[in-house]
Design an enzyme around this catalytic site. Structure first.
Site, short mmCIF file in Angstrom:
data_model
loop_
_atom_site.label_atom_id
_atom_site.label_comp_id
_atom_site.label_asym_id
_atom_site.label_seq_id
_atom_site.Cartn_x
_atom_site.Cartn_y
_atom_site.Cartn_z
N ASP A 12 -7.07 -4.31 -5.41
CA ASP A 12 -8.18 -3.40 -5.10
C ASP A 12 -7.69 -1.96 -5.32
O ASP A 12 -7.52 -1.20 -4.38
CB ASP A 12 -8.63 -3.61 -3.64
CG ASP A 12 -9.85 -2.78 -3.27
OD1 ASP A 12 -10.41 -2.11 -4.15
OD2 ASP A 12 -10.24 -2.80 -2.09
N GLU A 27 0.86 -1.18 0.00
CA GLU A 27 0.00 0.00 0.00
C GLU A 27 0.90 1.23 0.00
O GLU A 27 1.96 1.24 0.61
CB GLU A 27 -0.88 -0.08 1.25
CG GLU A 27 -1.44 1.21 1.79
CD GLU A 27 -2.46 1.87 0.89
OE1 GLU A 27 -3.33 1.18 0.34
OE2 GLU A 27 -2.35 3.11 0.71
N CYS A 68 -13.57 -0.27 -7.93
CA CYS A 68 -14.61 0.75 -7.66
C CYS A 68 -14.91 1.53 -8.94
O CYS A 68 -15.61 2.54 -8.91
CB CYS A 68 -14.17 1.67 -6.53
SG CYS A 68 -12.60 2.46 -6.81
N1 SAH Z 1 -8.19 -2.91 -0.08
C1 SAH Z 1 -8.36 -1.79 0.81
C2 SAH Z 1 -8.07 -0.45 0.16
C3 SAH Z 1 -8.65 -0.18 -1.19
S1 SAH Z 1 -8.63 1.49 -1.72
C4 SAH Z 1 -9.73 -1.83 1.44
O1 SAH Z 1 -10.63 -2.57 1.00
O2 SAH Z 1 -9.94 -1.11 2.42
C5 SAH Z 1 -7.22 1.60 -2.70
C6 SAH Z 1 -5.94 1.79 -1.93
O3 SAH Z 1 -4.87 1.86 -2.88
C7 SAH Z 1 -5.86 3.06 -1.10
O4 SAH Z 1 -5.54 2.71 0.23
C8 SAH Z 1 -4.72 3.85 -1.74
O5 SAH Z 1 -3.95 4.57 -0.79
C9 SAH Z 1 -3.89 2.77 -2.37
N2 SAH Z 1 -3.04 3.11 -3.53
C10 SAH Z 1 -3.25 4.03 -4.48
N3 SAH Z 1 -2.30 3.98 -5.42
C11 SAH Z 1 -1.44 3.00 -5.06
C12 SAH Z 1 -0.25 2.45 -5.62
N4 SAH Z 1 0.23 2.91 -6.75
N5 SAH Z 1 0.35 1.44 -4.98
C13 SAH Z 1 -0.15 0.95 -3.82
N6 SAH Z 1 -1.27 1.43 -3.23
C14 SAH Z 1 -1.91 2.44 -3.83
#
Ligand code: SAH
Length: 448
Positions: free
Chosen positions: A378, A330, A405
């Protein structure tokens, strides 16, 4: 046909934004607040090259799917825009949206299961992000569509009821303590946003004051009054965002009173949630979504699982007791700190969480020889990064479970993954009732 013409037609479909589509001599016109199959009279208010925009004047033949929106701000607020559809019609609209995208974009025959709806599709939001403005007094609410003009709101039917009460009391306290309010146009003043975030299974609420400067006069006194009046408020924080930007949160935050984070429970797992970490806004639907993801993962306890874009580790930790080992990645460091504590608090030691961009860390893991059997992704609305997907194809896990989403970017990414993966099934989940947003989870298996 020209601008300001008064026209009549039948609504034949919906756009992704939930507007109705009427075609006049093949030219599509998009009209808000109408229902499929309705016969309507409208004014053509904008005429673009490929499509026009209309404004509803009257309904000649009303659809049975039309309901009176229960929210009194519905006509002005840009928050939810399909309250005029009964809930079954909302679900059908979203399910069809996913089906149409599958057909149009992937040219595959992927089964789309019935959308998972809510029993009571109201009062589900555990997080409220309220802009604050000064207009003959302090107002909080939501923006009008395509504007930064606030509709002052005292009740929002998709947020938790406790948030209504809280936001109204906070506004009174802001007046009482004469808090300086931010003016976006002049980039002057201080308080920009108020964020309320609550657990659903754990009765804890965090209040975040987002300010332009480090100092907010009387914030301690306000926090004291709030915590006395609302025992559920266990954390009052300040986030500092000095920039001229539409991004709500800044990079620095501090606790004013109470705890640094709140808790919530998903199934029997307890989660700590920080102010800047992502956490799904709809508790009931999140549990359904995660169960579907877990089912698609087909874990037997022997698999290595990667949870990419893991936030505070929720999905990975959901899977950990069914897996050999879980690796989460993340980009937000605080979320990873939450994820590590969440693993510890739930005694899930077979987990490893790392901060970084998923596209970088997955390459690093590949070089370290980590071989995932199942990869969960996700990503945010823009979908997965191309490097990430290429590495994923090289790693070739047996299964990919893709939570999305934004169905358009899911379909775009499917186009790449379909070379090596059989796209088994998609289940849409209604995470955001009364709005046109659609969540979906997709199961993919490595071709034999
Ligand atoms: N699976 C989690 C979060 C999903 S939201 C849940 O269900 O709660 C998407 C997440 O991706 C967010 O926390 C955001 O900070 C993260 N994110 C965005 N771009 C990213 C990247 N390039 N690499 C890793 N994480 C990323």
């Amino acid at each position: 046909m020209k601008k300001n013409d008064i026209l009549t037609g039948t609504v034949i479909d919906y756009t992704h934004e939930g507007n109705g589509v009427v075609k006049i001599d093949g030219y599509p016109i998009f009209i808000p607040h109408v229902v499929k199959d309705e016969q309507i009279t409208f004014k053509l208010i904008k005429q673009n090259k490929g499509f026009g925009i209309g404004k509803l004047i009257s309904i000649e033949e009303e659809s049975q799917d039309r309901v009176t929106p229960p929210c009194i701000y519905y006509q002005q607020c840009g928050g939810c825009n399909i309250q005029h559809l009964n809930y079954d019609a909302q679900l059908t609209m979203k399910e069809n949206q996913v089906k149409n995208l599958v057909q149009k974009m992937t040219k595959l025959d992927v089964p789309v299961k019935s959308i998972m709806g809510m029993e009571h599709p109201w009062r589900y939001r555990n997080k409220s992000q309220l802009p604050v403005q000064y207009k003959d007094g302090i107002v909080t609410g939501f923006y009008k569509p395509r504007s930064h003009d606030i509709v002052p709101i005292e009740e929002c039917l998709i947020q938790k009821e406790s948030h209504d009460h809280l936001m109204n009391v906070i506004r009174q306290l802001l007046e009482k303590y004469q808090v300086s309010i931010y003016d976006e146009r002049k980039h002057k003043g201080n308080l920009r946003h108020i964020i309320l975030r609550s657990g659903t299974k754990v009765n804890e609420t965090m209040v975040v004051f987002v300010t332009k400067s480090h100092k907010m006069m009387n914030i301690e006194a306000i926090a004291d009054e709030l915590m006395t009046q609302f025992p559920a408020v266990t954390s009052v924080r300040q986030n500092i965002n000095p920039d001229k930007t539409n991004v709500i949160l800044g990079h620095q935050s501090k606790t004013i009173k109470g705890n640094d984070h709140i808790h919530d429970r998903l199934d029997d797992l307890l989660f700590e949630i920080s102010d800047t970490s992502f956490y799904q806004v709809n508790h009931a639907q999140t549990e359904k979504l995660y169960h579907q993801a877990l089912q698609y993962a087909e874990l037997t306890g022997r698999q290595n699982v990667i949870d990419a874009y893991c936030g505070i580790g929720t999905i990975g930790l959901f899977m950990a007791s069914h897996a050999e080992r879980v690796y989460g990645v993340e980009i937000v460091e605080k979320a990873i700190m939450d994820a590590k504590r969440n693993a510890e608090n739930n005694n899930l030691a077979n987990t490893h969480f790392e901060t970084g961009r998923a596209e970088d860390i997955i390459v690093k893991w590949q070089q370290e020889g980590i071989k995932p059997h199942v990869v969960m992704v996700d990503p945010p609305r823009k979908g997965c990064d191309a490097v990430f997907l290429e590495t994923l194809l090289e790693l070739a896990p047996e299964r990919i479970v893709y939570v999305s989403c934004n169905p358009s970017t899911l379909m775009r990414d499917i186009q790449l993954l379909k070379e090596k993966y059989h796209i088994e099934e998609i289940t849409p989940v209604d995470m955001f009732p009364q709005t046109t947003h659609v969540e979906a989870v997709c199961k993919m298996t490595l071709k034999g």
